[in-house]
Write an enzyme that holds these catalytic residues in place. Sequence first.
Site, PDB file in Angstrom:
ATOM      1  N   HIS A 328       0.811  -1.225   0.000  1.00  0.00           N
ATOM      2  CA  HIS A 328       0.000   0.000   0.000  1.00  0.00           C
ATOM      3  C   HIS A 328       0.837   1.264   0.000  1.00  0.00           C
ATOM      4  O   HIS A 328       0.331   2.334   0.328  1.00  0.00           O
ATOM      5  CB  HIS A 328      -0.903   0.045   1.237  1.00  0.00           C
ATOM      6  CG  HIS A 328      -1.921  -1.036   1.294  1.00  0.00           C
ATOM      7  ND1 HIS A 328      -3.189  -0.884   0.777  1.00  0.00           N
ATOM      8  CD2 HIS A 328      -1.863  -2.277   1.797  1.00  0.00           C
ATOM      9  CE1 HIS A 328      -3.869  -2.010   0.974  1.00  0.00           C
ATOM     10  NE2 HIS A 328      -3.082  -2.866   1.589  1.00  0.00           N
ATOM     11  N   LYS A 520      -7.871  13.766   4.116  1.00  0.00           N
ATOM     12  CA  LYS A 520      -6.886  12.674   4.088  1.00  0.00           C
ATOM     13  C   LYS A 520      -5.902  12.912   5.213  1.00  0.00           C
ATOM     14  O   LYS A 520      -5.850  14.020   5.752  1.00  0.00           O
ATOM     15  CB  LYS A 520      -6.160  12.618   2.753  1.00  0.00           C
ATOM     16  CG  LYS A 520      -5.546  13.948   2.313  1.00  0.00           C
ATOM     17  CD  LYS A 520      -4.949  13.900   0.924  1.00  0.00           C
ATOM     18  CE  LYS A 520      -5.962  13.925  -0.187  1.00  0.00           C
ATOM     19  NZ  LYS A 520      -6.248  12.647  -0.806  1.00  0.00           N
ATOM     20  N   ARG A 521      -5.126  11.864   5.560  1.00  0.00           N
ATOM     21  CA  ARG A 521      -4.094  12.069   6.583  1.00  0.00           C
ATOM     22  C   ARG A 521      -3.206  13.251   6.193  1.00  0.00           C
ATOM     23  O   ARG A 521      -2.966  13.492   5.024  1.00  0.00           O
ATOM     24  CB  ARG A 521      -3.213  10.824   6.717  1.00  0.00           C
ATOM     25  CG  ARG A 521      -3.816   9.702   7.498  1.00  0.00           C
ATOM     26  CD  ARG A 521      -2.899   8.495   7.467  1.00  0.00           C
ATOM     27  NE  ARG A 521      -2.709   8.051   6.094  1.00  0.00           N
ATOM     28  CZ  ARG A 521      -1.631   7.419   5.644  1.00  0.00           C
ATOM     29  NH1 ARG A 521      -0.622   7.163   6.455  1.00  0.00           N
ATOM     30  NH2 ARG A 521      -1.534   7.035   4.395  1.00  0.00           N
ATOM     31  N   LYS A 526       1.425  14.329   0.622  1.00  0.00           N
ATOM     32  CA  LYS A 526       0.065  14.610   0.143  1.00  0.00           C
ATOM     33  C   LYS A 526      -0.134  16.107  -0.136  1.00  0.00           C
ATOM     34  O   LYS A 526      -1.100  16.504  -0.762  1.00  0.00           O
ATOM     35  CB  LYS A 526      -0.960  14.113   1.156  1.00  0.00           C
ATOM     36  CG  LYS A 526      -0.953  12.591   1.323  1.00  0.00           C
ATOM     37  CD  LYS A 526      -2.010  12.137   2.315  1.00  0.00           C
ATOM     38  CE  LYS A 526      -1.952  10.663   2.666  1.00  0.00           C
ATOM     39  NZ  LYS A 526      -2.611   9.787   1.667  1.00  0.00           N
ATOM     40  N   THR A 628      -8.016   6.508  -2.032  1.00  0.00           N
ATOM     41  CA  THR A 628      -9.377   5.994  -2.093  1.00  0.00           C
ATOM     42  C   THR A 628     -10.373   7.122  -1.864  1.00  0.00           C
ATOM     43  O   THR A 628     -11.521   7.042  -2.301  1.00  0.00           O
ATOM     44  CB  THR A 628      -9.614   4.880  -1.050  1.00  0.00           C
ATOM     45  OG1 THR A 628      -9.071   5.325   0.201  1.00  0.00           O
ATOM     46  CG2 THR A 628      -8.947   3.585  -1.458  1.00  0.00           C
ATOM     47  N   LYS A 632     -14.210   8.065  -3.352  1.00  0.00           N
ATOM     48  CA  LYS A 632     -15.395   8.391  -2.537  1.00  0.00           C
ATOM     49  C   LYS A 632     -16.024   9.698  -3.002  1.00  0.00           C
ATOM     50  O   LYS A 632     -17.249   9.833  -3.096  1.00  0.00           O
ATOM     51  CB  LYS A 632     -15.007   8.499  -1.056  1.00  0.00           C
ATOM     52  CG  LYS A 632     -14.560   7.188  -0.443  1.00  0.00           C
ATOM     53  CD  LYS A 632     -13.815   7.370   0.874  1.00  0.00           C
ATOM     54  CE  LYS A 632     -13.038   6.088   1.178  1.00  0.00           C
ATOM     55  NZ  LYS A 632     -12.049   6.249   2.269  1.00  0.00           N
TER      56      LYS A 632
END
Length: 789
Positions: A328, A520-521, A526, A628, A632
């Site tokens: 992952h 998101k985290r 990111k 992911t 969503k």
Amino acid sequence: MTTTEPQTTTEAYRQLATTVRDRLADRHTQTLSAQRAAGARVLHYLSTEHLPGRQLEQNLLALGEEVGPTGRDHLEALREVEVEAPLGNGGLARLTACVLESAATLDLPVVGHGLRYDFGTFQQGVPAAGGERREWSLTANPWELEAPQDRVTVAFGGRTEDAGDPTGLRRRWVPDELVDAIPSTMFVPGSATTTVNAVRFWRAATHPGALDQERLAAGEYAEAVREATQAENITRVYYPDESSDHGRELRLKQQYFLVSGALQEIVARYREDFTSWTAFPGAVAVQLNETHTTLAAVELMRLLVDEHRVGWDRAWAITTKVFGFTVHTLLPEALQTWPIWLMHRLLPRHMEIIYSINYFFLQDVAVRFPGDIGKLGALSLIQEGAEPQVRMAHLALVSATAVNGVAEQHTRLLTNGAFRSFATMWPQKFRTVTNGVSPRRFLRLANPGLSALVDERLGGSDWVQDADRLAALAPMAGDADLQEAWRAVRRANKVRLQERMLAEVGVSLNPDALCDVMMKRFHEYKRQLLKALHVVTLYNRIRSEPSRDLAPRTVVFAGRAAPGYYPGRQAMRLVSAIAATINADAACEDRLRVVYLPDYSVTRGELLAPAADLSEQIALAGMEASGTGNMKLAMNGAHTVATRDGANIDLRRRIGVDGVHMFGLDAARANLLRTNGAYQPHTFYESDPELREAMDAISSGVFSGGDDDLFSPLVDRILGWDPFLTMADYRAYVDAQDRIEQAWRDVDSWTRTSILATARSGYFSSDRTVREYNNQIWRLRPVSPQHEG
Ligand code: 26Y
């Protein structure tokens, strides 16, 4: 469903939950008998992290309970009481829940295994002055049913000794610590089927023999008990911080505790039905979620060789048919290694087995790459150095029958990068299973308004079980009535969000503004910072030109960061500081609102996804394995702004170029720039006035009450080093946002694209993901239990 007169909402919730759980338990028993009667192969999904989300509504829906309009109100209140189990951090943990739910929906015999922590991840508030953290405890979870009769004993430490095997490959382990493992079952009902699968959450308990009888006899009661119950701390808290040796040791203990509990149960069940080992790989499959559960392969070898006296070669032939391994991550630092001294101390027998596996494996390497000494070192399960380590990813690659990345680009980057030599050796082992999300949870439950509209337009709710049917919306995307209804639902979702924001963070939002969501985290790769720079740019534009025609926008950041992860915490602080300043500035009223929503969770995601007009997927290309959240949000009709990364690429291919606005460096260019030594972040700063103004505003204290020390380290870091190329992508990102703003102004075309995003999101259902796992790796036959609920 009837319940006796409840006193409080919480009590009513608990009563209802218990009733529902008991019904699920009955169905689960029936499911197990049907699976057993069919002689079905069973897949065990091992994961240290689980985020199942709230259970009540999902489970009622699965049981087919009709909830009338009055029941709806009642349910609304009961639903809000439920606190979801926080047994994970982010994508990997939630993916686990989606996969398990889809497997049940497809009638596949699948069992999840996890750890039953007493204290899960912390609730996380705004990180001013260290951050507010409230503890969460699982002590009263009505959804689980403990199974003390299934208790097994897990061993640690001690030494090994000769067991009279002339090859030396079978040995005897004499551990010095015994801990009991007790599973709790949480039920996983499928949708529109009577199948109810389960997750086994393992909890550490005192081993009865661990009490020192002599001390007890001597009256040293407290000491004897304290020592004996020490072992229960293994599952006391979720994933300890690894920065200390003690934290590392506890984490390794947790990982082994989970796999040993699971494997002992798996092997014992198998022995009830079979006398020979030949059928084992046909009866059992195990999926390893990341490297965290790799020890399962070593544990199976130990059980087979030492405890059941299966010869090494035969045991290895069995083991290498059982395991699948899902990766992952792309970050090298996330590929776990364990120091050999620690392995020796906690798991001496497993360390020996790893050495033996490595010995035979390196012989194969020598044959495959003759004369290439470098390959031996590079592929070895042991990483030499001052503190030699076991490479858990290599161990998993060697043990598994199949290895998968979670999006096409992800697998490609792995097989060209970190796992290149393994892919040369065993090309057939590698595959891609693109992630997916549950349309039940993230569309049906999260977005009842849109679901009802879709039902009405498609003449039924078959799409809930077969998300590909959403495609039938596509031909209607231009229909003016549908567009108007679509906008009305989306607006109502934004009003719902607005009410919650006002109540919880005291910020009032404009439901007609473009709702721009980054959930998101918090992680440097990111790039929440890139989003922050965009927000500051918008703010600067308002300040320098108050009459400028800007489309009103609400920017929502939601996410958590590990307590010990400093850059993540800093970014959270910056974002909340920017929010406070902008929201207090009258010039921004109705035009720009920024919210940092604390305590991100599955439940929060379900609130945000239906309200988002724009989905932020802006990780540096080559860093996000899949993502992911991108799925969503798109499933709920959001447009996406995205880098060419992970599943964003698949999203654009499926949803189309109008719905997925791409910008910035691709993975190859980003990698080149990061490694060729030519990157000079400050040149971007110097040549782009808007970027300069944004950076200067942050470092000069505009968002920290004039304090120019607070955020200047952060600014200095990206000016000097900028490992995630924020400066390099800034201009492309802001330009993309400007184009998106133009697109937003064309209401009909924007709505059409939004409808198309939902219509084309069927591929991103986790049902498709699970079907692919099953066709490529697990090879399970569906079993439908024929019984009355
Ligand atoms: C061992 C430790 C360092 C560690 C702890 C947690 C390493 C990794 C993780 C969690 C990783 C994770 O959540 N990865 C995410 O998995 C999602 C599901 O596959 C992906 O969509 C997402 O891109 C990836 O970051």
